[in-house]
Write a protein that holds these residues in place. Structure first.
Motif, PDB file in Angstrom:
ATOM      1  N   VAL A  81     -20.456  21.323  21.331  1.00 36.43           N
ATOM      2  CA  VAL A  81     -21.480  20.551  22.038  1.00 36.43           C
ATOM      3  C   VAL A  81     -22.701  21.411  22.361  1.00 36.43           C
ATOM      4  O   VAL A  81     -23.739  20.884  22.760  1.00 36.43           O
ATOM      5  CB  VAL A  81     -20.912  19.955  23.341  1.00 36.43           C
ATOM      6  CG1 VAL A  81     -19.796  18.978  23.037  1.00 36.43           C
ATOM      7  CG2 VAL A  81     -20.418  21.060  24.284  1.00 36.43           C
ATOM      8  N   ALA A  82     -22.578  22.726  22.220  1.00 39.12           N
ATOM      9  CA  ALA A  82     -23.706  23.618  22.533  1.00 39.12           C
ATOM     10  C   ALA A  82     -23.440  24.976  21.896  1.00 39.12           C
ATOM     11  O   ALA A  82     -22.371  25.225  21.339  1.00 39.12           O
ATOM     12  CB  ALA A  82     -23.885  23.754  24.048  1.00 39.12           C
ATOM     13  N   ILE A  83     -24.438  25.831  21.985  1.00 33.81           N
ATOM     14  CA  ILE A  83     -24.329  27.202  21.498  1.00 33.81           C
ATOM     15  C   ILE A  83     -24.564  28.133  22.687  1.00 33.81           C
ATOM     16  O   ILE A  83     -25.584  28.035  23.366  1.00 33.81           O
ATOM     17  CB  ILE A  83     -25.360  27.479  20.395  1.00 33.81           C
ATOM     18  CG1 ILE A  83     -25.104  26.580  19.194  1.00 33.81           C
ATOM     19  CG2 ILE A  83     -25.325  28.939  19.979  1.00 33.81           C
ATOM     20  CD1 ILE A  83     -26.151  26.709  18.109  1.00 33.81           C
ATOM     21  N   GLN A  84     -23.608  29.043  22.924  1.00 32.18           N
ATOM     22  CA  GLN A  84     -23.746  29.985  24.031  1.00 32.18           C
ATOM     23  C   GLN A  84     -24.697  31.117  23.677  1.00 32.18           C
ATOM     24  O   GLN A  84     -25.548  31.504  24.480  1.00 32.18           O
ATOM     25  CB  GLN A  84     -22.372  30.564  24.401  1.00 32.18           C
ATOM     26  CG  GLN A  84     -21.417  29.559  25.023  1.00 32.18           C
ATOM     27  CD  GLN A  84     -21.784  29.239  26.470  1.00 32.18           C
ATOM     28  OE1 GLN A  84     -22.821  29.654  26.978  1.00 32.18           O
ATOM     29  NE2 GLN A  84     -20.938  28.466  27.121  1.00 32.18           N
ATOM     30  N   SER A  85     -24.539  31.672  22.493  1.00 30.89           N
ATOM     31  CA  SER A  85     -25.393  32.780  22.067  1.00 30.89           C
ATOM     32  C   SER A  85     -25.397  32.854  20.549  1.00 30.89           C
ATOM     33  O   SER A  85     -24.500  32.322  19.884  1.00 30.89           O
ATOM     34  CB  SER A  85     -24.922  34.114  22.667  1.00 30.89           C
ATOM     35  OG  SER A  85     -23.591  34.391  22.254  1.00 30.89           O
ATOM     36  N   ALA A  86     -26.398  33.522  20.021  1.00 25.52           N
ATOM     37  CA  ALA A  86     -26.515  33.685  18.569  1.00 25.52           C
ATOM     38  C   ALA A  86     -27.394  34.895  18.294  1.00 25.52           C
ATOM     39  O   ALA A  86     -28.220  35.291  19.122  1.00 25.52           O
ATOM     40  CB  ALA A  86     -27.120  32.435  17.925  1.00 25.52           C
ATOM     41  N   TYR A  87     -27.187  35.518  17.138  1.00 24.33           N
ATOM     42  CA  TYR A  87     -28.011  36.676  16.791  1.00 24.33           C
ATOM     43  C   TYR A  87     -28.706  36.466  15.454  1.00 24.33           C
ATOM     44  O   TYR A  87     -28.273  35.688  14.610  1.00 24.33           O
ATOM     45  CB  TYR A  87     -27.200  37.970  16.785  1.00 24.33           C
ATOM     46  CG  TYR A  87     -26.207  38.117  15.646  1.00 24.33           C
ATOM     47  CD1 TYR A  87     -26.626  38.374  14.334  1.00 24.33           C
ATOM     48  CD2 TYR A  87     -24.838  38.044  15.879  1.00 24.33           C
ATOM     49  CE1 TYR A  87     -25.720  38.522  13.297  1.00 24.33           C
ATOM     50  CE2 TYR A  87     -23.915  38.190  14.846  1.00 24.33           C
ATOM     51  CZ  TYR A  87     -24.369  38.430  13.561  1.00 24.33           C
ATOM     52  OH  TYR A  87     -23.474  38.570  12.543  1.00 24.33           O
ATOM     53  N   PHE A  88     -29.803  37.203  15.299  1.00 22.65           N
ATOM     54  CA  PHE A  88     -30.571  37.231  14.053  1.00 22.65           C
ATOM     55  C   PHE A  88     -30.749  38.702  13.676  1.00 22.65           C
ATOM     56  O   PHE A  88     -31.202  39.501  14.494  1.00 22.65           O
ATOM     57  CB  PHE A  88     -31.919  36.536  14.222  1.00 22.65           C
ATOM     58  CG  PHE A  88     -31.801  35.086  14.605  1.00 22.65           C
ATOM     59  CD1 PHE A  88     -31.764  34.102  13.636  1.00 22.65           C
ATOM     60  CD2 PHE A  88     -31.714  34.711  15.950  1.00 22.65           C
ATOM     61  CE1 PHE A  88     -31.648  32.768  13.985  1.00 22.65           C
ATOM     62  CE2 PHE A  88     -31.605  33.382  16.311  1.00 22.65           C
ATOM     63  CZ  PHE A  88     -31.561  32.401  15.316  1.00 22.65           C
ATOM     64  N   GLN A  89     -30.403  39.050  12.446  1.00 18.59           N
ATOM     65  CA  GLN A  89     -30.340  40.445  12.032  1.00 18.59           C
ATOM     66  C   GLN A  89     -31.577  40.877  11.259  1.00 18.59           C
ATOM     67  O   GLN A  89     -32.133  40.129  10.467  1.00 18.59           O
ATOM     68  CB  GLN A  89     -29.103  40.691  11.164  1.00 18.59           C
ATOM     69  CG  GLN A  89     -28.958  42.121  10.677  1.00 18.59           C
ATOM     70  CD  GLN A  89     -28.034  42.241   9.494  1.00 18.59           C
ATOM     71  OE1 GLN A  89     -27.383  41.285   9.111  1.00 18.59           O
ATOM     72  NE2 GLN A  89     -27.978  43.414   8.890  1.00 18.59           N
ATOM     73  N   SER A  90     -31.971  42.126  11.520  1.00 20.43           N
ATOM     74  CA  SER A  90     -33.020  42.784  10.737  1.00 20.43           C
ATOM     75  C   SER A  90     -32.603  44.240  10.555  1.00 20.43           C
ATOM     76  O   SER A  90     -31.462  44.605  10.848  1.00 20.43           O
ATOM     77  CB  SER A  90     -34.369  42.673  11.441  1.00 20.43           C
ATOM     78  OG  SER A  90     -35.395  43.252  10.661  1.00 20.43           O
ATOM     79  N   TYR A  91     -33.530  45.065  10.077  1.00 17.83           N
ATOM     80  CA  TYR A  91     -33.258  46.490   9.898  1.00 17.83           C
ATOM     81  C   TYR A  91     -34.384  47.310  10.499  1.00 17.83           C
ATOM     82  O   TYR A  91     -35.550  46.905  10.476  1.00 17.83           O
ATOM     83  CB  TYR A  91     -33.128  46.846   8.407  1.00 17.83           C
ATOM     84  CG  TYR A  91     -31.810  46.444   7.782  1.00 17.83           C
ATOM     85  CD1 TYR A  91     -30.715  47.294   7.813  1.00 17.83           C
ATOM     86  CD2 TYR A  91     -31.672  45.203   7.157  1.00 17.83           C
ATOM     87  CE1 TYR A  91     -29.505  46.924   7.237  1.00 17.83           C
ATOM     88  CE2 TYR A  91     -30.468  44.829   6.580  1.00 17.83           C
ATOM     89  CZ  TYR A  91     -29.388  45.706   6.622  1.00 17.83           C
ATOM     90  OH  TYR A  91     -28.190  45.332   6.064  1.00 17.83           O
TER      91      TYR A  91
END
Length: 728
Positions: free
Chosen positions: A627-637
Motif C-alpha cells: 500500500v506504500a513505500i517506506q524507503s527506496a534508493y537510487f544508485q550512482s558512482y
C-alpha cells in the motif's frame, strides 16, 4: 578484487574491422597470452572451497546472483565474461577477425546480446548481466579502452547484517591462495572485504614485541637515570634503582590492565588504538611522578634507616598535593575527549583517563612502599638487586652529587644564564618556533590514508597502489529516499512522481534530474554517472509496446519468456506513459522480480533493483499488494578517489546533494551512503570538536599552572626546590 597486469609483454597493434581495419594499439594486458593466464586464474578462484563446521562452502554458496533462481551463476565482473569465461570462445577466429574485434565491440556495447559482426558470441556474461567496461578495465585514457594497463576481476559476495561466517571463510581461503600465487606472465594484486581487518590484527600481534621492547627500554632508562651516576662502581651499585624502575613500569602496566578490566566489565569496547596507544601514553605520563618522588628524596635524604618512613612522609606531604593536582588535570583533560561524537575517540579518552588516575593511586600506595624498602637498602649500603651484598664505605661516598647534576650545575646552567643576550635569543627562538607552528596549522591534512594504517610489507600496499592508479570509476553511492509522511502513499499520483523521476515528462527540477546535472560537473560534485532509476525503468517496463509487463487471464503476472500461453498487456495504450494510480503498486513487485532477458525484454528490474524498494503493507503482511513505500534508493558512482582528502570531499558533496534533493520532494528525507562514509564521517566534525574541546582543556591546564598547591603547615620554606616545578 584482483588487479591483473602484464609482466614483460609489450602492447600490440591490430587492424580492427570496425575501424575499417585501421591499426589500434592494444595494451599488453589484452594480449591472448595474458588473457589466457587471467582466465585460468579466474577459473581457479571460482572453484575455491572452504570448510566451516564440517560444511564445504563454495563460491556459489556466498556469491551475488542477480538473476537467481532463473540463473544461478555468480556475477563476476571481468572482461572474460565477454567470452563467457571459456577458452573456446577466446580462441574463436573468423576471416580477418578474432578476439580483439570482439573486445573492441563489447567494450562499447557491453549490453549487446550478440556480436554478430565479429565472433557471433554475446557480450553479456554467463550470469545474464553486462561486464561494464569501466569496472573491468583499468589504466586506460579517456575513451581509448584498448590502452588499458590492467584488467579487474571483481567477485561480489552477499553481505548479511547478522551472520557472514560462510563468506568470511571463503574469503580467507581466497586470500590464502592469492598470497601463494605466482606467475611469470602476469602480475597480480588483490584484496577482500576482510583483508584490512586481518592485516591490522596480524600487525597488532607483531606490535606486541614493539610494546615489550619499549617497556624494557623505559625500564633500563628509568633504572639508570633515577640513581646518581658516580665514578666509583661500588657507589653506582648502591645508587642504582633497578628494582624501583621495574616497580614503576609494572605499576604502569597494572594501571592499564585495571582500566581495560573495568571498562570491559561495563561493556565498553576496547578498540585497537586503546590497546596499542594507551600503554605508551600512561608509561610516558606515569614515569614523571617516579622521578619527582625519587629526586625529592635525593635532595632531602633521611639521616638514618630508622628515619626513612618519617622522611618519606614529609617529602610526600610536600609534593603529594602537586602530584594529585597534576593527576586530576591529566584525568580531566583525557575525560574531555569523551565529549567527542566519535565512539573510538570517546572510548580511548575514557580508557586513558582511568588508567592515568589508577596509576596515580598505585604510585601513592604500592610505589611508596617499594621506595621505602629501596631507601632502607641504600642507607644500609646494600647493592641494588643483590641485597645480601654491600659496601658501607661506598655508601658514604655515594652521597656526593651525581655526574649529571654536576654537569648541569657547573656548566650548562651558567652558560645559559650568563648573558642577557643569550637568554633573549633563546626566548626569541622558541617564540619564533611557536608562531611558525601556529601559522602552518592550516597545512595539516585531515584524514588518514588506509595505506598508513598498514605495515609497509603488506600485500595490500600493492593493491592500493594499483587501484589508485588504475581505476577509472569510484565506489558506488546510494541516495536513499526515506518516507517521513504520506508521500509514498500518494506516490501513485503523478505530481509525487514528478518530484523524483528524471524522464522527459518529469519536472526539470526533480530530485533525480538534479542528481543527473551533478554528474555532468563531476570534477566538482564527484558524481561520475547519472543515477539508475527504478522508477523510470518501471514506466518503460509497463509500456505495452515493449511487451514486458503481461498478465494471464486470471490476472497473475506472465513472464516475457512465456510465449506459449495467452497473455495480455498490463496496461492499455490509452493509459498513457504511466500507470493509473490504482495500478501503480499492483505491478511494481512483479517488475522488481522480473529477470531481464535479451530476446524479449531487457527492462526487468530484478538484476538492478531487487532490493531497491522497501514496501509497506497493510495490517497483514500477507496482503496481496503493498500500500506504500517506506524507503527506496537510487544508485550512482563516485569519480575515482585517491587520497583521504578526495574521500572526505566526496562525502561532503554527497551530503550537500542529498540536502538539495530533500528540498525537491515533499515529506521525504534523502541521505547518501557509500561503503567508505562510515570511516570518513569522523573527519567532517573533527576540526569543530577540536575547537570546542580546547577552551576547557586550556582552562584546566592554566588553573593547574596559576594556582599551584601551597606549602603545607609545618614545612620548611627552604625546601621549595623540592617542588614539582623544579623537576620541570
Amino acid at each position: 578484487m584482483v588487479v591483473i597486469k602484464a609482466n614483460g609483454q609489450e602492447p600490440e597493434e591490430y587492424e580492427v574491422a570496425a575501424q575499417r581495419f585501421e591499426k589500434v594499439k592494444f595494451g599488453a594486458v589484452l594480449t591472448k597470452e595474458v588473457l589466457t593466464e587471467a582466465m585460468a586464474l579466474q577459473n581457479i578462484l571460482v572453484n575455491i572451497t572452504a570448510e566451516v563446521n564440517g560444511q564445504t562452502v563454495t563460491l556459489e554458496d556466498v556469491c551475488y546472483k542477480p538473476l537467481a533462481p532463473d540463473n544461478n551463476n555468480c556475477a563476476i565482473m571481468s572482461p572474460l565474461q565477454w567470452f563467457q569465461n571459456t577458452q573456446e570462445n577466446l580462441d574463436i577466429e573468423r576471416v580477418n577477425k578474432n578476439y580483439r574485434d570482439h573486445m573492441y565491440y563489447c567494450a562499447r556495447n557491453y549490453l549487446s546480446p550478440i556480436d554478430a559482426a565479429n565472433t557471433g558470441i554475446p557480450c553479456l556474461g554467463v550470469f545474464g548481466g553486462p561486464a561494464i567496461t569501466n569496472l573491468v578495465y583499468g589504466g586506460y585514457d579517456g575513451e581509448n579502452f584498448e590502452s588499458a594497463q590492467s584488467i579487474l576481476v571483481t567477485i561480489p559476495l552477499n553481505n548479511h547484517l547478522s551472520n557472514n561466517t560462510l563468506a568470511l571463510a571463503w574469503e580467507k581461503e581466497f586470500l590464502n591462495y592469492m598470497k601463494e600465487y605466482s606467475n611469470d606472465k602476469i602480475k597480480v594484486s588483490f584484496s577482500a572485504e576482510r583483508a584490512i581487518e586481518d592485516e591490522i590484527s596480524e600487525s597488532s600481534f607483531q606490535d606486541l614485541y614493539t610494546v615489550a621492547i619499549s617497556y624494557v627500554l623505559m625500564f633500563l632508562y628509568v633504572s639508570l637515570t633515577l640513581g646518581k651516576l658516580q665514578l666509583a662502581c661500588s657507589s653506582n651499585m648502591i645508587q642504582a634503582k633497578s628494582v624501583v624502575g621495574l616497580a614503576g613500569v609494572v605499576i604502569v602496566l597494572c594501571s592499564v590492565a585495571c582500566s581495560l578490566g573495568i571498562f570491559s566489565f561495563l561493556g565498553w569496547e576496547a578498540t585497537l588504538i586503546v590497546i596499542e596507544v594507551v600503554p605508551f601514553l600512561v608509561l610516558a605520563v606515569g614515569v614523571d611522578n617516579i622521578y619527582i618522588l625519587v629526586q625529592a628524596l635525593q635532595k632531602d635524604p633521611p639521616k638514618s634507616v630508622s628515619n626513612v618512613p618519617q622522611q618519606i612522609s614529609i617529602v610526600f606531604g610536600r609534593i603529594g598535593p602537586s602530584m594529585l593536582l597534576s593527576a586530576c588535570c591529566e584525568t580531566v583533560a583525557f575525560s574531555l575527549g569523551a565529549l567527542s561524537s566519535m565512539p573510538a575517540v570517546k572510548n580511548f579518552s575514557l580508557y586513558a583517563a582511568l588508567a592515568v588516575f589508577i596509576n596515580f593511586l598505585l604510585q601513592c600506595t604500592a610505589f611508596l612502599s617499594i621506595l621505602t624498602w629501596d631507601l632502607t637498602r641504600q642507607l644500609s649500603g646494600r647493592y641494588d638487586c643483590f641485597c645480601c651484598l654491600g659496601d658501607k664505605e661506598a655508601e658514604n661516598k655515594s652521597n656526593r652529587k651525581g655526574v649529571v647534576a654536576v654537569v648541569i650545575e657547573k656548566y650548562w646552567a651558567p652558560a645559559l644564564f650568563s648573558s642577557k643576550c643569550l637568554r633573549g635569543a633563546v626566548v626569541a627562538f622558541f617564540f619564533f618556533i611557536a608562531c611558525a607552528s601556529i601559522g602552518m596549522m592550516n597545512r595539516i591534512e585531515i584524514g588518514l590514508d588506509q595505506t598508513v594504517a598498514l605495515p609497509h610489507y603488506s600485500y595490500l600496499q600493492d593493491y592500493y597502489r594499483d587501484i589508485f592508479s588504475q581505476l577509472r570509476v569510484g565506489p558506488p553511492v546510494y541516495f536513499v529516499f526515506h518516507n517521513k509522511g504520506d508521500t509514498w502513499q500518494r506516490f501513485p499520483k503523478r505530481e509525487a512522481q514528478d518530484e523524483i523521476c528524471m524522464g522527459r515528462s518529469c519536472n526539470s527540477t526533480s530530485a533525480l534530474n538534479y542528481l543527473k546535472r551533478q554528474s555532468q560537473i563531476s570534477n566538482y560534485s564527484t558524481i561520475a554517472t547519472a543515477p539508475n532509476s527504478w522508477l523510470d525503468d518501471y514506466f518503460s517496463w509497463l509500456d505495452p509496446t515493449f511487451e514486458c509487463c503481461r498478465i494471464y487471464f486470471n490476472g497473475t503476472f506472465c513472464p516475457s519468456t512465456d510465449r506459449t500461453s495467452t497473455c495480455y498487456p498490463c496496461l492499455k495504450k490509452s493509459d498513457g506513459e504511466r500507470p493509473p494510480s490504482h495500478l501503480f503498486f499492483q505491478h511494481l513487485p512483479s517488475f522488481l522480480n522480473d529477470n531481464p532477458n535479451a530476446e524479449y525484454c531487457s527492462k526487468g528490474g530484478h538484476a538492478l533493483y531487487a532490493d531497491a524498494v522497501e514496501f509497506a503493507y497493510g495490517r497483514m503482511r500477507s496482503s496481496e499488494h503493498p500500500v506504500a513505500i517506506q524507503s527506496a534508493y537510487f544508485q550512482s558512482y563516485h569519480t575515482p578517489l585517491h587520497k583521504s582528502e578526495d574521500f572526505i570531499t566526496a562525502y561532503k558533496r554527497a551530503l550537500d546533494i542529498a540536502e538539495e534533493m530533500s528540498s525537491q520532494v515533499t515529506n521525504m528525507t534523502v541521505y547518501p551512503y557509500s561503503v567508505f562514509y562510515l570511516f570518513y564521517e569522523q573527519y567532517l566534525t573533527i576540526s569543530d570538536e577540536t575547537i570546542v574541546n580546547l577552551p576547557p582543556l586550556h582552562h584546566v591546564c592554566l588553573h593547574h599552572v596559576l594556582h599551584p598547591p601551597r606549602l603545607q603547615p609545618g614545612t620548611r620554606p627552604d625546601h621549595h626546590h623540592n617542588s614539582r616545578y623544579d623537576h620541570g
